[in-house]
Design an enzyme around this catalytic site. Sequence first.
Site, PDB file in Angstrom:
ATOM      1  N   ASP A 120      10.630  33.575  53.046  1.00 52.86           N
ATOM      2  CA  ASP A 120      11.674  33.616  52.027  1.00 52.86           C
ATOM      3  C   ASP A 120      13.058  33.544  52.683  1.00 52.86           C
ATOM      4  OD1 ASP A 120      13.430  34.216  49.999  1.00 52.86           O
ATOM      5  OD2 ASP A 120      12.414  36.041  49.368  1.00 52.86           O
ATOM      6  N   ASP A 143      15.019  25.115  43.063  1.00 53.34           N
ATOM      7  CA  ASP A 143      14.317  25.251  41.779  1.00 53.34           C
ATOM      8  C   ASP A 143      15.326  25.637  40.698  1.00 53.34           C
ATOM      9  OD1 ASP A 143      11.456  24.900  42.592  1.00 53.34           O
ATOM     10  OD2 ASP A 143      12.006  26.541  43.922  1.00 53.34           O
ATOM     11  N   LYS A 147      14.946  28.323  32.148  1.00 52.22           N
ATOM     12  CA  LYS A 147      15.016  29.301  31.049  1.00 52.22           C
ATOM     13  C   LYS A 147      16.033  30.390  31.364  1.00 52.22           C
ATOM     14  CE  LYS A 147      10.310  28.639  29.547  1.00 52.22           C
ATOM     15  NZ  LYS A 147       8.939  29.033  29.816  1.00 52.22           N
ATOM     16  N   THR A 211      15.752  12.805  48.414  1.00 50.03           N
ATOM     17  CA  THR A 211      14.607  13.717  48.542  1.00 50.03           C
ATOM     18  C   THR A 211      13.562  13.376  47.476  1.00 50.03           C
ATOM     19  OG1 THR A 211      15.188  15.465  46.990  1.00 50.03           O
ATOM     20  CG2 THR A 211      16.296  15.522  49.141  1.00 50.03           C
ATOM     21  N   PHE A 213      12.234  15.405  45.172  1.00 46.09           N
ATOM     22  CA  PHE A 213      12.613  15.921  43.854  1.00 46.09           C
ATOM     23  C   PHE A 213      13.740  15.100  43.241  1.00 46.09           C
ATOM     24  CE2 PHE A 213      10.590  19.773  42.282  1.00 46.09           C
ATOM     25  CZ  PHE A 213       9.652  19.959  43.279  1.00 46.09           C
ATOM     26  N   GLU A 214      14.627  14.645  44.091  1.00 44.09           N
ATOM     27  CA  GLU A 214      15.740  13.826  43.617  1.00 44.09           C
ATOM     28  C   GLU A 214      15.211  12.527  43.008  1.00 44.09           C
ATOM     29  OE1 GLU A 214      18.341  12.821  46.826  1.00 44.09           O
ATOM     30  OE2 GLU A 214      19.946  12.231  45.468  1.00 44.09           O
TER      31      GLU A 214
HETATM   32  C1  LIG Z   1      12.499  21.917  43.743  1.00 44.58           C
HETATM   33  S1  LIG Z   1      11.858  22.021  45.356  1.00 44.58           S
HETATM   34  C2  LIG Z   1      12.886  20.877  46.261  1.00 44.58           C
HETATM   35  C3  LIG Z   1      12.264  20.470  47.565  1.00 44.58           C
HETATM   36  C4  LIG Z   1      13.076  19.438  48.386  1.00 44.58           C
HETATM   37  N1  LIG Z   1      14.340  19.999  48.829  1.00 44.58           N
HETATM   38  C5  LIG Z   1      13.312  18.178  47.600  1.00 44.58           C
HETATM   39  O1  LIG Z   1      14.434  17.968  47.140  1.00 44.58           O
HETATM   40  O2  LIG Z   1      12.352  17.406  47.447  1.00 44.58           O
HETATM   41  C6  LIG Z   1      12.464  23.577  45.906  1.00 44.58           C
HETATM   42  C7  LIG Z   1      11.754  24.061  47.155  1.00 44.58           C
HETATM   43  O3  LIG Z   1      12.398  25.259  47.604  1.00 44.58           O
HETATM   44  C8  LIG Z   1      11.410  26.159  48.059  1.00 44.58           C
HETATM   45  N2  LIG Z   1      11.998  27.498  47.940  1.00 44.58           N
HETATM   46  C9  LIG Z   1      12.478  28.082  46.823  1.00 44.58           C
HETATM   47  N3  LIG Z   1      12.981  29.289  47.090  1.00 44.58           N
HETATM   48  C10 LIG Z   1      12.808  29.492  48.435  1.00 44.58           C
HETATM   49  C11 LIG Z   1      13.114  30.569  49.309  1.00 44.58           C
HETATM   50  N4  LIG Z   1      13.704  31.678  48.847  1.00 44.58           N
HETATM   51  N5  LIG Z   1      12.799  30.454  50.603  1.00 44.58           N
HETATM   52  C12 LIG Z   1      12.192  29.312  51.064  1.00 44.58           C
HETATM   53  N6  LIG Z   1      11.877  28.259  50.275  1.00 44.58           N
HETATM   54  C13 LIG Z   1      12.187  28.350  48.972  1.00 44.58           C
HETATM   55  C14 LIG Z   1      10.216  25.913  47.138  1.00 44.58           C
HETATM   56  O4  LIG Z   1       9.001  26.307  47.734  1.00 44.58           O
HETATM   57  C15 LIG Z   1      10.293  24.399  46.938  1.00 44.58           C
HETATM   58  O5  LIG Z   1       9.526  23.702  47.881  1.00 44.58           O
END
Ligand SMILES: C[S@@+](CC[C@H](N)C(=O)[O-])C[C@H]1O[C@@H](n2cnc3c(N)ncnc32)[C@H](O)[C@@H]1O
Length: 239
Positions: A120, A143, A147, A211, A213-214
């Site tokens: 984390d 993320d 909501k 990326t 997600f982008e």
């Molecule tokens: C929506 S995805 C985006 C992934 C990548 N950056 C992309 O744009 O394709 C968000 C990522 O952040 C990671 N993540 C969220 N909170 C985190 C945290 N506190 N520590 C480490 N990873 C985290 C999630 O596991 C997820 O893989």
Amino acid sequence: MKPESPRPPQAVSVPHLREVRSYKLRSGRVTRSQEEALRLHWDSFVLNPTAILEFATIFEKCPKVIVEIGSGMGEATAEMAEAQPDLGILAIEVHRPGIGALLSKIVERQLDNVRIIDGDAVSIFEKLLPPDSLDGIRVYFPDPWPKKRHHKRRLLQTEWIEFAVTRLKTEGTLHIATDWKPYADWISQRGEANLKISGGLVPRPEWRSLTRFESQGLAKGHRVFDFLYTKNPEARVEL
Ligand SMILES: C[S@@+](CC[C@H](N)C(=O)[O-])C[C@H]1O[C@@H](n2cnc3c(N)ncnc32)[C@H](O)[C@@H]1O
């Protein structure tokens, strides 16, 4: 610490700056190639720190070091690492298939400037990163937790940004990208108040790879917002 089944304990277990986590551990399937990468390359590239990180030792050949929070499946991370071999990139991720995917890319592209921490980012920033140690922090497509009742789970909260900025060197950068308009609105309204940073909305820098997600967001017609801030200890603190 090699991954096994069930999931091994995290390297760090510490109290959080806040109680809720910004992620939900997904039970996503680990593919055969990811599993192989996790088994073969974990020890070489995944850090298992028990004390404050020393970047001069971890990235011996890299004068500058940035942290990417949430590297996802790692395509953009690997692409940008290859383009800038003298930049040390510490990728922090909790999603095991994503870590496996990034490990495969590190090996395929023979990257020497990427290390990973499985954990984390909130805890890691608090417990393992020295103050004034980073040249940059990248948060690409955090993320969105759309909501209202989940907004407290968003990684980017005023107090947390304030803390994260203490880990940047003066002139270090905080680069955020999101395709979630309400999150972008919050970031721009949050602005620089109390944060000792200056900057704001910018066009996507050419060096920032697209990326995963982008691409998904763009396919849905979303607009992407890049925010680039520079640490400026002289910035006015608005109380
Ligand atoms: C929506 S995805 C985006 C992934 C990548 N950056 C992309 O744009 O394709 C968000 C990522 O952040 C990671 N993540 C969220 N909170 C985190 C945290 N506190 N520590 C480490 N990873 C985290 C999630 O596991 C997820 O893989």
